[in-house]
Each structure stands twice: as structure tokens, then as C-alpha cells.
Design a protein around this motif. Structure first.
Motif, PDB file in Angstrom:
ATOM      1  N   GLU A 104       0.766  -1.015  -0.068  1.00 48.74           N
ATOM      2  CA  GLU A 104      -0.356  -0.013   0.240  1.00 48.74           C
ATOM      3  C   GLU A 104       1.146   0.945  -0.084  1.00 48.74           C
ATOM      4  OE1 GLU A 104      -3.411   0.327  -0.265  1.00 48.74           O
ATOM      5  OE2 GLU A 104      -3.812  -2.011  -0.198  1.00 48.74           O
ATOM      6  N   GLY A 105       0.132   2.719  -0.585  1.00 47.53           N
ATOM      7  CA  GLY A 105       0.793   3.357  -0.338  1.00 47.53           C
ATOM      8  C   GLY A 105       0.847   4.537   0.670  1.00 47.53           C
ATOM      9  N   LEU A 106       2.300   5.279   1.262  1.00 50.45           N
ATOM     10  CA  LEU A 106       2.142   5.997   2.489  1.00 50.45           C
ATOM     11  C   LEU A 106       1.465   7.033   2.420  1.00 50.45           C
ATOM     12  CD1 LEU A 106       6.106   5.328   2.715  1.00 50.45           C
ATOM     13  CD2 LEU A 106       4.001   3.819   3.300  1.00 50.45           C
ATOM     14  N   ILE A 107       1.150   7.319   1.838  1.00 51.75           N
ATOM     15  CA  ILE A 107       0.673   8.902   1.259  1.00 51.75           C
ATOM     16  C   ILE A 107      -0.885   9.071   1.808  1.00 51.75           C
ATOM     17  CG2 ILE A 107      -0.199  11.107   0.631  1.00 51.75           C
ATOM     18  CD1 ILE A 107       2.447  10.684  -0.914  1.00 51.75           C
ATOM     19  N   THR A 108      -1.560   9.357   3.320  1.00 56.49           N
ATOM     20  CA  THR A 108      -2.660   9.307   3.225  1.00 56.49           C
ATOM     21  C   THR A 108      -3.841  10.117   2.582  1.00 56.49           C
ATOM     22  OG1 THR A 108      -2.647  10.934   4.874  1.00 56.49           O
ATOM     23  CG2 THR A 108      -1.740   8.852   5.625  1.00 56.49           C
ATOM     24  N   GLU A 109      -5.188   9.787   1.793  1.00 64.75           N
ATOM     25  CA  GLU A 109      -6.088  10.732   1.500  1.00 64.75           C
ATOM     26  C   GLU A 109      -6.162  11.540   2.140  1.00 64.75           C
ATOM     27  OE1 GLU A 109     -10.550  10.829   0.313  1.00 64.75           O
ATOM     28  OE2 GLU A 109      -9.587   9.002   1.107  1.00 64.75           O
ATOM     29  N   GLU A 110      -5.996  11.794   3.414  1.00 65.59           N
ATOM     30  CA  GLU A 110      -6.077  13.673   3.835  1.00 65.59           C
ATOM     31  C   GLU A 110      -4.744  14.564   3.280  1.00 65.59           C
ATOM     32  OE1 GLU A 110      -7.049  16.846   6.459  1.00 65.59           O
ATOM     33  OE2 GLU A 110      -8.217  15.281   5.595  1.00 65.59           O
ATOM     34  N   GLU A 111      -3.477  13.697   3.407  1.00 62.64           N
ATOM     35  CA  GLU A 111      -2.061  14.357   3.586  1.00 62.64           C
ATOM     36  C   GLU A 111      -2.426  14.684   2.181  1.00 62.64           C
ATOM     37  OE1 GLU A 111       0.673  12.117   6.225  1.00 62.64           O
ATOM     38  OE2 GLU A 111       0.418  11.559   4.343  1.00 62.64           O
ATOM     39  N   GLU A 112      -3.163  14.175   0.789  1.00 60.87           N
ATOM     40  CA  GLU A 112      -3.604  14.090  -0.328  1.00 60.87           C
ATOM     41  C   GLU A 112      -4.116  15.379  -0.451  1.00 60.87           C
ATOM     42  OE1 GLU A 112      -4.247  11.381  -4.456  1.00 60.87           O
ATOM     43  OE2 GLU A 112      -5.463  11.087  -2.742  1.00 60.87           O
ATOM     44  N   LYS A 113      -5.298  15.858  -0.076  1.00 59.32           N
ATOM     45  CA  LYS A 113      -6.082  17.453  -0.031  1.00 59.32           C
ATOM     46  C   LYS A 113      -5.333  17.704   0.765  1.00 59.32           C
ATOM     47  CE  LYS A 113     -10.564  14.406   0.495  1.00 59.32           C
ATOM     48  NZ  LYS A 113     -11.551  13.952   1.586  1.00 59.32           N
ATOM     49  N   MET A 114      -4.551  17.912   1.690  1.00 56.38           N
ATOM     50  CA  MET A 114      -3.742  19.075   2.010  1.00 56.38           C
ATOM     51  C   MET A 114      -2.747  19.043   1.518  1.00 56.38           C
ATOM     52  SD  MET A 114      -2.753  17.973   6.098  1.00 56.38           S
ATOM     53  CE  MET A 114      -1.984  17.274   6.407  1.00 56.38           C
ATOM     54  N   THR A 137       9.555  -6.104   5.325  1.00 55.43           N
ATOM     55  CA  THR A 137      10.325  -5.818   3.848  1.00 55.43           C
ATOM     56  C   THR A 137      11.018  -4.133   4.250  1.00 55.43           C
ATOM     57  OG1 THR A 137       9.202  -7.179   2.751  1.00 55.43           O
ATOM     58  CG2 THR A 137      10.062  -5.878   1.997  1.00 55.43           C
ATOM     59  N   GLU A 138      12.338  -4.360   3.930  1.00 60.65           N
ATOM     60  CA  GLU A 138      13.159  -2.998   3.982  1.00 60.65           C
ATOM     61  C   GLU A 138      13.116  -2.808   2.711  1.00 60.65           C
ATOM     62  OE1 GLU A 138      16.595  -2.952   5.949  1.00 60.65           O
ATOM     63  OE2 GLU A 138      15.625  -2.626   8.269  1.00 60.65           O
ATOM     64  N   GLY A 139      13.189  -1.134   1.779  1.00 59.39           N
ATOM     65  CA  GLY A 139      13.191  -0.653   1.198  1.00 59.39           C
ATOM     66  C   GLY A 139      13.186   0.924   0.640  1.00 59.39           C
ATOM     67  N   MET A 140      12.455   1.806  -0.438  1.00 62.23           N
ATOM     68  CA  MET A 140      12.806   2.562  -0.818  1.00 62.23           C
ATOM     69  C   MET A 140      11.988   2.895  -1.032  1.00 62.23           C
ATOM     70  SD  MET A 140      15.675   4.253   0.383  1.00 62.23           S
ATOM     71  CE  MET A 140      17.169   4.219   1.439  1.00 62.23           C
ATOM     72  N   TYR A 141      10.801   3.780  -0.398  1.00 61.48           N
ATOM     73  CA  TYR A 141       9.865   4.702  -1.069  1.00 61.48           C
ATOM     74  C   TYR A 141       9.495   5.985  -1.823  1.00 61.48           C
ATOM     75  CZ  TYR A 141       4.789   6.445  -0.914  1.00 61.48           C
ATOM     76  OH  TYR A 141       3.539   6.991  -1.068  1.00 61.48           O
ATOM     77  N   PHE A 142       8.844   6.159  -2.607  1.00 57.91           N
ATOM     78  CA  PHE A 142       9.572   7.108  -3.920  1.00 57.91           C
ATOM     79  C   PHE A 142       7.938   7.997  -4.074  1.00 57.91           C
ATOM     80  CE2 PHE A 142      12.690   3.624  -4.540  1.00 57.91           C
ATOM     81  CZ  PHE A 142      13.696   4.863  -5.443  1.00 57.91           C
ATOM     82  N   ALA A 143       7.738   9.154  -3.751  1.00 59.21           N
ATOM     83  CA  ALA A 143       7.082   9.895  -4.013  1.00 59.21           C
ATOM     84  C   ALA A 143       6.985  11.304  -4.988  1.00 59.21           C
ATOM     85  CB  ALA A 143       5.681  10.095  -3.028  1.00 59.21           C
ATOM     86  N   VAL A 144       6.458  11.629  -5.803  1.00 60.16           N
ATOM     87  CA  VAL A 144       7.013  12.881  -6.168  1.00 60.16           C
ATOM     88  C   VAL A 144       5.297  13.685  -7.273  1.00 60.16           C
ATOM     89  CG1 VAL A 144       7.538  11.806  -8.918  1.00 60.16           C
ATOM     90  CG2 VAL A 144       8.165  13.773  -8.010  1.00 60.16           C
ATOM     91  N   ILE A 176      -0.232  13.438  -7.469  1.00 63.16           N
ATOM     92  CA  ILE A 176       1.504  12.457  -6.827  1.00 63.16           C
ATOM     93  C   ILE A 176       1.474  10.958  -7.509  1.00 63.16           C
ATOM     94  CG2 ILE A 176       1.879  12.098  -4.892  1.00 63.16           C
ATOM     95  CD1 ILE A 176       0.711  14.303  -3.769  1.00 63.16           C
ATOM     96  N   PHE A 177       2.478  10.708  -7.444  1.00 57.69           N
ATOM     97  CA  PHE A 177       2.752   9.261  -8.213  1.00 57.69           C
ATOM     98  C   PHE A 177       3.897   8.720  -7.047  1.00 57.69           C
ATOM     99  CE2 PHE A 177       1.562  11.613 -11.949  1.00 57.69           C
ATOM    100  CZ  PHE A 177       1.701  10.240 -12.927  1.00 57.69           C
ATOM    101  N   GLU A 178       3.471   7.638  -6.265  1.00 57.35           N
ATOM    102  CA  GLU A 178       4.232   6.808  -5.593  1.00 57.35           C
ATOM    103  C   GLU A 178       4.387   5.204  -6.223  1.00 57.35           C
ATOM    104  OE1 GLU A 178       2.930   4.663  -2.856  1.00 57.35           O
ATOM    105  OE2 GLU A 178       1.108   4.375  -4.336  1.00 57.35           O
ATOM    106  N   LEU A 179       5.136   4.632  -5.361  1.00 56.66           N
ATOM    107  CA  LEU A 179       6.157   3.162  -5.548  1.00 56.66           C
ATOM    108  C   LEU A 179       6.917   3.125  -4.159  1.00 56.66           C
ATOM    109  CD1 LEU A 179       5.541   0.832  -7.216  1.00 56.66           C
ATOM    110  CD2 LEU A 179       7.591   1.392  -8.012  1.00 56.66           C
TER     111      LEU A 179
END
Length: 638
Positions: A104-114, A137-144, A176-179
Motif C-alpha cells: 500500500e502507499g504511505l500518503i494518506t487521503e487526508e495528506e493528499e488533500k492538504m 520488508t525494507e526498501g525505499m519509498y518514492f513519491a513525486v 502525486i505518483f508513488e511506489l
């Protein structure tokens, strides 16, 4: 294709993915629960075979979809389980990985609205690249944020810079694109590949990157900001309770390019001299904060965020504040973004300024290259930052713009030091007509919010306010020049306003010792720094004595005790039996003499403690008679 799979995967989505036009790959890739069970799908342009490996080690072959390198599997149960994808390529090589599209993505719907409203001030915690752990699982989260993009992918040295491998998922109510990509680690390089509506493909560095390659076309670098341990809570708690108008402030300028090692020499020197703040400045080579660097990347030695945070942390532990210079290029770019009136751009800018306070514990900002339109941006920035911490300082150039004047806590005062420079550079026979260059700038105005640069030659040229000083640069400076330097330092220390110095300007040891003594006096006597709006801190005794080239004035303490009298002889003649008017009776004790032997002088005028007499002078009811050495500043306590 099985009926259950067709509930999730549509032909048009497959073709969009294969041709690099898919903006929502999670709609078909990853795990999807349906009425009959679950569907797992994966994609790789070079794969010829895929299998799902469950947590118990079982292999489940996946079927191709629409004869494309998209593979899918239906399992008739809804039990969630950990799985990996086993891929086989054309050359027979195999690869096992966690499925990026199953998280799942980490950016919430509320943060997206803000974010869409321009009020998400902690946006940098999730936008950009961040090391995270999802489950085990460790890794890198990207959002732009890329408005209008048809497809955005993460590319880097981990996937051969191939934009077809990791297309990002566009969120529902924004651009916003995320992965999340499992297995990536700090130190790897990456960019975002963008395909626009016209089908053009470009690569961009991460606008939220905290670290980039040095070269012009360099990539962003993965870094974990959370790993640094701060040890400056005592400093921050004191700063929060502080009132800068009630405290001494002496700023030492340090060029970022000179900080080429992690040793403590700079902080030791600054602390030993008695400065209260370090100002990190850019250089003429363009290594300016916010110039060719990203908005979130520090231009610092080592080119890593932690080297700068280590420097700030160590400064704070030595009770030294740290200010950042905002370059004209940074300000220009910021104002250009601000004037677009785009909520997302505004969000980016305001979050960026907060970022330096929260993540780097910066104590204030110095703005250069103010331009038209800057007032609106700076006012908005100040509003949000002062709400965060009212003790963060804003320092700017002198300006006639009333909006900007009210914005800054302190303002560089150029006229006072420029007058001293002009006087000292004049031929000795022409100095009489330059005398009022010294006193005129002090005749009017409130200097409680002024910041004086004491040891640089002032240039009013645009964006070149502080040139190399024509005095005090080498130990071999001749005696008369060093004498004039010390005299001018003493005079400027008495002038109202906070003080600023350059780290390397005092290469002459005796001159350095005199500056240290001045700073000790500055720290000890509130008359020199504490501001009381009900009591004028500066009072002329005589600023009109052009015949003798002497200036005299008083610095008054808010408490009425430990006031200071400054007598500055700008001539090359000793003034014996020189009478100075004083405001009250009593003893006047010499506490500083720029001609003292320990400062490289001849010791004239030392050991003076005089008692005022009832003889009216300089329009004062009392006066004292003293001996003033040539090119010297005397400071008396009364």
C-alpha cells in the motif's frame, strides 16, 4: 485468460502498461482480492516465465496475459500470505524479488488533500525518497508530484535506468505518483523518468532529494535522514525562551567551501573569539545554498546531509547558533515558483523552509539579492516559520521597501561601515572633509535592528555587498594600518547594532586579541546589546569635532548602571589634555584601549581613571580630561 483474472486485468490496461503509458499500474499489478479468491499479477518487459513463491516455499506458475510479458495467477482463497516473484528471462537468467505493487502507499487521503490545498507542511517526510520498513520488508519509498504526466517511473543504477521496469502509481485525487521498491538501500542513485501527454520522455532529479551527484546532469542519491542522533536539546530549549533583543549577538561568517573536513577547528575558533553565531555563506564559485543544489540539499563538505547536521549539532553543543545564507539564485527560483500561485508550489516552498529548521535545527536565515515580488513570498514564509518558532531569525539587506523592512528581525547596515572605509582610504590631508562620513549615518534612525559587518570593505554594488577588506588581511600589515584597524573596530563596536565578522580576517595576532577583548566587553555590558524601547541606547557627546577628528558618544544600559563612554581619535596626532563632556559626576574607568601594548600598540593613554569635574563641556554639566592616543579608541565605564 481465466474468468477470475479477467475481473482484475483488462486488455486496454495491459497494452497501456506494455507501451509505457500506464499511470496506475497497481490497478492490475500486485495482489487483488476478489469474490472467488485472489489474483496476483506481475510485469517485466524481458521476462518469459514467472512463478509465485509462497512463504512456505511452494512455487505457483503464472500465466501470460494477452501474449505480453504480463503474468497472472488466480488462487481460490482469500488468506493473505507473504510471497515473492521468481522471474526467468530470455537469456536463461533468473531473479527473485518482492513485488513492489503488493504494498500500500504511505500518503494518506487526508495528506493528499492538504497537499492539493498547499497546507501540508510536513510533505518532505513522504515526498521524495525515504528508507522505510513495511512489515518485515525494507526498501525505499518514492513519491513525486508531476502534473499532467502520462507515466512516471523510478529509474536508477538498480534497474539499468530502464523506465519500463518500475512505473509509479498515480494517486486518485492529485498528480502525486508513488511506489515502494523493496530491497533498495541508501547510496544508490535514482531519477524519475517522465512521459508527458505528448509522449515525450525526460528524466528529472528528485525535487525533494537531500543528496545529489556533484556533476551537472547527476542523479539523486538515496539517503536516510532518520538515522542521525541530535544532542542539542539544551540549546534548542534555551533558544525557545530567548529574546534576541535582550541578548548579545556576534555573527562569524564562514564560507561553506572552507569546511572541507569534519574537525572542530571552526567551532573552536568561533567560541574562543566570543562569537554567538556562525553564518554559513556561499562562495563566488557558485557553492551557494540553494543555487545549483536542490532546495532540500545542503551545499556542504562531504556532500551528505549528516555532515552538515553534525556541524550544526556540534555548534549548538558549544552554544553557537547557525545561520544560513539564502543566495539570490535560490530566492529568484523561490519567488518564480511563488508567483505562479500554485498551491502545490507554495506547499513545496514553505515546507522547504520548515525543513531546514526541523531537520537541520537552523537558527535563522540571511537573505541576499532581494528582488521585486520577494516581499509576498518572504512574508508568507515568515508567518509560517514564526508560528513554528518565534526565535528563528530573518536577516536581510537594507531596503526602502516598507514591507520588507517590517519583515526582517535584523537588517544589514551598510552606510556606517562604508563611511569608515571611505574615511580610512582618504589621503591624510583630505580626511577633514570626510569626517562627517563617520558621524552622519548615526545622526538619525533606530539601529536596534541593525547588523554591522565590521571587517569587510563595504561595496554597494548589486549582490556584492561584502568585498575583501583592504585592511587586516596579513600579519605583515604596517603598524599605522593595524592601528587604524583597531581604532575602527573599537568605534564600530560602540555603534548600535549587532555585529558580524569574517572568520579569517584577523590573521594578525595582536589585532585578533583586540577583537577578542572587544567581544568580551560586548558580552559583559548590556549597554552594548540590550534594547529598551523606552530608553535610547545611543547618545552623542560630540559628533561634530572635525577640527580634532575625534568622535565621542555614550552607550546607555537599560538598568542605568555600567554605562560606557567611547572616545575615538581618527587623527594621527595624540590628543593630550583632551576634554570630553559627560552627563554626570563620578569616576570614569578605562576598560579598553586599542593602543594597549598587548594589542600591538605603544601603551599610550593606559591606566586612566578620571573623576568628572563640574565644568560644562559639549553641552554637558560635567567633563573629564584625558589623553587620547593617535588612531585609537578608548572605552570608559561609568
Amino acid at each position: 485468460m481465466r474468468y477470475e483474472i479477467s475481473e482484475v486485468i483488462k486488455k486496454d490496461q495491459v497494452m497501456e502498461l506494455v507501451f509505457g503509458n500506464c499511470s496506475k499500474p497497481k490497478d492490475l499489478l500486485g495482489r487483488h482480492f476478489i469474490m472467488e479468491g485472489q489474483v496476483i499479477s506481475a510485469y517485466h518487459p524481458d521476462a518469459v516465465k514467472m512463478e509465485v513463491i509462497s512463504e512456505d516455499g511452494k512455487h505457483y506458475p503464472m500465466d501470460t496475459v494477452e501474449r505480453q510479458p504480463v503474468f497472472s495467477l488466480f488462487l481460490p482463497h482469500k488468506r493473505p500470505f507473504y510471497y515473492q516473484i521468481h522471474m526467468t528471462f530470455h537469456d536463461g537468467n533468473t531473479y527473485i524479488c518482492n513485488d513492489p505493487y503488493s504494498y500500500e502507499g504511505l500518503i494518506t487521503e487526508e495528506e493528499e488533500k492538504m497537499f492539493s490545498k498547499g497546507i501540508w507542511t510536513e510533505v518532505y517526510h513522504k515526498m521524495g525518497c525515504h528508507k522505510v520498513k513495511l512489515g518485515d520488508t525494507e526498501g525505499m519509498y518514492f513519491a513525486v508530484w508531476v502534473p499532467g504526466a502520462k507515466r512516471v517511473s523510478v529509474v536508477g543504477d538498480f534497474n539499468f535506468w530502464n523506465g519500463m521496469l518500475y512505473p509509479m502509481h498515480k494517486m486518485e485525487n492529485s498528480d502525486i505518483f508513488e511506489l515502494f521498491i523493496p530491497g533498495l538501500s541508501c547510496g544508490q542513485f535514482y531519477k524519475f523518468e517522465v512521459k508527458n501527454a505528448q509522449g515525450e520522455i525526460t528524466q528529472m532529479v528528485d525535487p525533494y532529494a537531500v543528496m545529489n551527484e556533484e556533476k551537472e546532469s547527476g542523479a539523486s542519491r538515496m539517503f536516510d535522514l532518520k538515522r542521525f542522533h541530535w544532542e542539542d536539546m539544551r540549546w534548542l530549549s534555551e533558544r525557545y525562551r530567548g529574546n534576541v533583543l535582550k541578548r548579545p549577538m556576534s555573527v562569524c561568517e564562514v564560507r561553506i567551501s572552507e569546511l572541507d573536513s569534519p574537525d572542530e577547528k571552526v567551532q573552536e575558533t568561533v567560541q574562543d573569539m566570543g562569537h554567538t553565531h556562525i553564518l554559513l555563506r556561499g562562495t563566488s564559485e557558485g557553492e551557494k545554498f540553494g543555487a545549483h543544489k536542490g532546495f532540500f540539499e545542503p551545499a556542504f563538505y562531504g556532500n551528505t546531509p549528516d555532515t552538515m547536521r553534525f556541524f550544526v549539532n556540534r555548534s549548538h553543543k558549544r552554544n553557537i547558533g547557525v545561520l544560513l545564507e539564502i543566495s539570490p539564485e535560490y530566492l529568484r527560483r523561490a519567488v518564480d515558483l511563488f508567483e505562479k500561485k500554485n498551491p502545490q508550489a507554495l506547499n513545496y516552498l514553505l515546507a522547504n523552509v520548515l525543513f531546514w529548521i526541523r531537520e537541520y535545527h537552523i537558527d535563522g536565515f540571511v537573505f541576499r539579492g532581494l528582488r521585486e515580488g520577494a516581499a509576498d513570498f518572504l512574508t508568507k514564509a515568515k508567518e509560517i516559520i514564526k508560528k513554528e518558532d518565534s526565535n528563528i531569525l530573518f536577516i536581510g539587506e537594507q531596503t526602502t521597501d516598507k514591507n520588507l523592512k517590517s519583515f526582517f528581525d535584523f537588517e544589514w547596515n551598510l552606510e556606517i561601515k562604508a563611511g569608515v572605509d571611505k574615511y580610512l582610504k582618504a589621503d591624510i590631508h583630505n580626511r577633514k572633509k570626510e569626517y562627517f562620513q563617520l558621524s552622519q549615518p548615526l545622526m538619525n534612525g533606530d539601529f536596534s535592528h541593525a547588523l554591522l559587518l565590521l571587517n569587510k570593505e563595504i561595496s554597494i554594488e548589486k549582490n556584492n555587498l561584502f568585498k575583501d577588506s583592504f585592511i587586516d588581511k596579513k600579519a605583515s600589515c604596517d603598524y599605522d594600518k593595524l592601528t587604524g584597524v583597531r581604532m575602527s573596530y573599537g568605534y564600530l563596536m560602540g555603534v548600535p547594532g549587532r555585529k558580524a565578522w569574517d572568520l579569517h580576517s584577523h590573521e594578525n595576532i595582536s589585532s585578533q586579541e583586540y577583537v577578542k577583548s572587544l567581544l568580551r566587553i560586548y558580552q559583559e555590558y548590556p549597554a552594548l546589546y540590550e534594547y529598551d524601547p523606552m530608553r535610547a541606547p545611543f547618545e552623542w557627546i560630540n559628533g561634530m569635532d572635525a577640527e580634532s577628528f575625534v568622535l565621542s558618544f555614550i552607550r546607555k544600559s537599560p538598568s542605568g548602571r555600567d554605562n560606557l563612554l567611547f572616545v575615538c581619535n581618527f587623527s594621527e596626532e595624540e590628543k593630550k589634555h583632551y576634554r570630553v563632556g559627560v552627563p554626570k559626576n563620578g569616576k570614569y574607568t578605562l576598560i579598553s584601549n586599542s593602543d594597549a601594548v598587548e594589542f600591538g600598540g605603544e601603551g599610550r593613554g593606559e591606566h586612566q581613571e578620571v573623576k568628572a569635574v563640574s565644568e560644562c563641556w559639549d553641552l554637558r554639566p560635567y567633563s573629564i580630561e584625558i589623553s587620547v592616543p593617535p588612531l585609537a579608541t578608548l572605552i570608559f565605564k561609568f
